[in-house]
Design a protein around this motif. Structure first.
Motif, short mmCIF file in Angstrom:
data_model
loop_
_atom_site.label_atom_id
_atom_site.label_comp_id
_atom_site.label_asym_id
_atom_site.label_seq_id
_atom_site.Cartn_x
_atom_site.Cartn_y
_atom_site.Cartn_z
N ALA A 95 9.44 3.32 -3.11
CA ALA A 95 8.42 4.06 -3.84
C ALA A 95 9.00 4.92 -4.96
CB ALA A 95 7.61 4.93 -2.88
N ALA A 96 10.10 5.63 -4.65
CA ALA A 96 10.65 6.57 -5.62
C ALA A 96 11.46 5.89 -6.71
CB ALA A 96 11.53 7.61 -4.90
N LEU A 97 12.35 4.97 -6.31
CA LEU A 97 13.27 4.36 -7.28
C LEU A 97 12.69 3.10 -7.91
CD1 LEU A 97 16.62 4.74 -5.29
CD2 LEU A 97 15.71 6.23 -7.09
N SER A 98 12.26 2.15 -7.06
CA SER A 98 11.83 0.84 -7.56
C SER A 98 10.40 0.82 -8.04
CB SER A 98 12.01 -0.22 -6.46
OG SER A 98 13.36 -0.31 -6.08
N THR A 99 9.67 1.94 -7.90
CA THR A 99 8.28 1.98 -8.35
C THR A 99 8.06 3.13 -9.32
OG1 THR A 99 7.63 1.08 -6.20
CG2 THR A 99 5.88 1.94 -7.60
N ALA A 100 8.14 4.37 -8.84
CA ALA A 100 7.83 5.52 -9.70
C ALA A 100 8.78 5.60 -10.91
CB ALA A 100 7.91 6.81 -8.88
N LEU A 101 10.08 5.68 -10.63
CA LEU A 101 11.05 5.76 -11.73
C LEU A 101 11.08 4.48 -12.55
CD1 LEU A 101 13.32 7.19 -13.22
CD2 LEU A 101 14.91 6.42 -11.43
N ALA A 102 11.01 3.34 -11.87
CA ALA A 102 11.10 2.06 -12.57
C ALA A 102 9.96 1.89 -13.58
CB ALA A 102 11.08 0.91 -11.57
N TYR A 103 8.75 2.31 -13.23
CA TYR A 103 7.63 2.10 -14.15
C TYR A 103 7.63 3.10 -15.30
CZ TYR A 103 5.44 -1.85 -11.98
OH TYR A 103 5.18 -3.12 -11.55
N ILE A 104 8.23 4.25 -15.12
CA ILE A 104 8.42 5.14 -16.27
C ILE A 104 9.34 4.46 -17.28
CG2 ILE A 104 9.38 7.33 -17.05
CD1 ILE A 104 8.56 8.54 -14.39
N LEU A 107 0.84 -1.21 0.00
CA LEU A 107 0.00 0.00 0.00
C LEU A 107 0.87 1.25 0.00
CD1 LEU A 107 -2.67 1.53 0.29
CD2 LEU A 107 -2.49 1.18 2.78
N LEU A 108 1.86 1.31 0.88
CA LEU A 108 2.76 2.46 0.93
C LEU A 108 3.52 2.61 -0.38
CD1 LEU A 108 4.19 2.10 4.55
CD2 LEU A 108 2.63 3.87 3.71
N ARG A 109 3.92 1.50 -0.96
CA ARG A 109 4.70 1.54 -2.20
C ARG A 109 3.92 2.19 -3.33
NH1 ARG A 109 7.58 -3.61 -5.36
NH2 ARG A 109 8.45 -2.35 -7.07
N VAL A 110 2.69 1.76 -3.55
CA VAL A 110 1.93 2.28 -4.70
C VAL A 110 1.38 3.68 -4.43
CG1 VAL A 110 1.40 0.02 -5.65
CG2 VAL A 110 -0.14 1.02 -3.95
N VAL A 111 0.97 3.95 -3.18
CA VAL A 111 0.43 5.28 -2.87
C VAL A 111 1.52 6.34 -3.00
CG1 VAL A 111 -0.49 6.73 -1.03
CG2 VAL A 111 -1.47 4.48 -1.43
N LEU A 112 2.67 6.10 -2.38
CA LEU A 112 3.77 7.06 -2.46
C LEU A 112 4.29 7.17 -3.88
CD1 LEU A 112 5.73 6.30 0.85
CD2 LEU A 112 4.19 8.22 0.36
N GLY A 113 4.35 6.05 -4.60
CA GLY A 113 4.78 6.10 -5.99
C GLY A 113 3.87 6.97 -6.83
N ALA A 114 2.56 6.84 -6.63
CA ALA A 114 1.60 7.67 -7.38
C ALA A 114 1.73 9.13 -6.99
CB ALA A 114 0.18 7.17 -7.12
#
Length: 311
Positions: A227-236, A44-51
């Motif tokens: 959230a920042a590296l392995s989720t937000a940046l990674a999915y871009i 939950l924290l991973r996807v919310v913070l990533g968004a």
């Protein structure tokens, strides 16, 4: 758009390597966070913070939100199979097995993607790919080691991680149906917004995060890194490769993940790497190379490139 010959150019190979580092780091971050937080709260924290990290960039890029249920439907499907389900399954699996082993099991994603694409009629199931799937499953059996039954806790962790890999394989199929007009930044943000709603319901009902003790600052740093590296940046990066090289090719990133995650787990978390895991990783890597077919094509072209001389 993906290339006509389904090959990956140098730029995308570089992006795949970069993505493997970002996603390989997620197994390390998970290992740190799981010491204090339960798995679904972590997701939950991973996807919310990533968004939340991506939303300002979305506004700066003047990317419009989808309209209506039909507009959100493909991103909700991607959020389910590419975020909510695999994140939850793999992180839950890491409560039973080390992060290095979890990353190796995650490397079976292309094996599942091959089967999913064939069942959906998207790709013909070639004998070379069938052989690759069989070799890959042998590699998974080697990783399983002596715990061939389902009575051990490690067996539960392995099954959960394999289910996560299957979900990623389904996500490869869903990715082919995403609107091509939406840029990678928009696709990454929309799928995480959708999965945030899903995980808020699931984690809220099962784990009640608001009742948990406040984590240590080190855990929060790992959450931010996740959230920042392995989720937000990674999915871009992920959706950039997806648009340029196609769904099947982008899933080859999992071939590179085990090495990255095992090294991080070994040097930072102090997790041992058993010889059985090394052998299993090599077998799975061989299976993925067989599925990809590039090495075989190199060998098949080699005799033709060498002129013959008659004496």
């Amino acid at each position: 758009m993906p290339s006509a010959d389904n090959r990956i150019d140098r730029r995308d190979w570089g992006l795949l390597l970069f993505l493997s580092v970002l996603w390989g780091g997620s197994f390390f971050f998970n290992g740190v966070i799981l010491r204090e937080l339960p798995p679904l709260t972590l997701v939950l924290l991973r996807v919310v913070l990533g968004a939340l990290i991506l939303l300002p960039l979305l506004r700066a890029g003047k990317i419009e939100f989808p309209r209506g249920l039909s507009g959100w439907a493909p991103f909700a499907a991607m959020g389910l199979f590419n975020n909510a389900l695999p994140f939850s399954l793999i992180v839950s699996g890491q409560t039973y097995i080390p992060s290095g082993l979890a990353s190796i099991l995650n490397a079976t994603t292309p094996l599942f993607a091959v089967v999913v694409m064939a069942v959906a009629g998207e790709e013909r199931l070639q004998m070379r790919r069938v052989a690759g799937v069989v070799v890959g499953l042998i590699g998974v059996a080697i990783l399983h080691g002596d715990a061939l039954g389902f009575e051990s806790r490690q067996g539960i962790g392995i099954l959960l991680c394999l289910a996560g890999a299957l979900s990623y394989g389904i996500a490869a199929l869903v990715g082919r149906r995403l609107p091509q007009r939406v840029p990678p930044l928009g696709t990454a943000t929309f799928q995480m917004m959708a999965s945030s709603v899903m995980m808020a319901v699931v984690a809220g009902v099962t784990e009640r995060p608001w009742q948990l003790a406040m984590p240590h600052p080190t855990t929060w740093l790992a959450v931010l890194g996740l959230a920042a590296l392995s989720t937000a940046l990674a999915y871009i990066v992920f959706f950039q490769i997806l648009q340029r090289s196609g769904a099947t090719n982008v899933m080859l990133v999992t071939l590179l993940l085990p090495v990255t995650a095992m090294l991080l787990g070994f040097f930072i978390l102090g997790e041992p790497v058993a010889p059985r895991e090394e052998i299993g990783a090599l077998v799975i890597a061989s299976a993925l190379l067989l599925i990809d077919g590039r090495v075989l094509s190199w060998f098949s072209r080699a005799p033709a490139s060498t002129p013959r001389t008659i004496r």
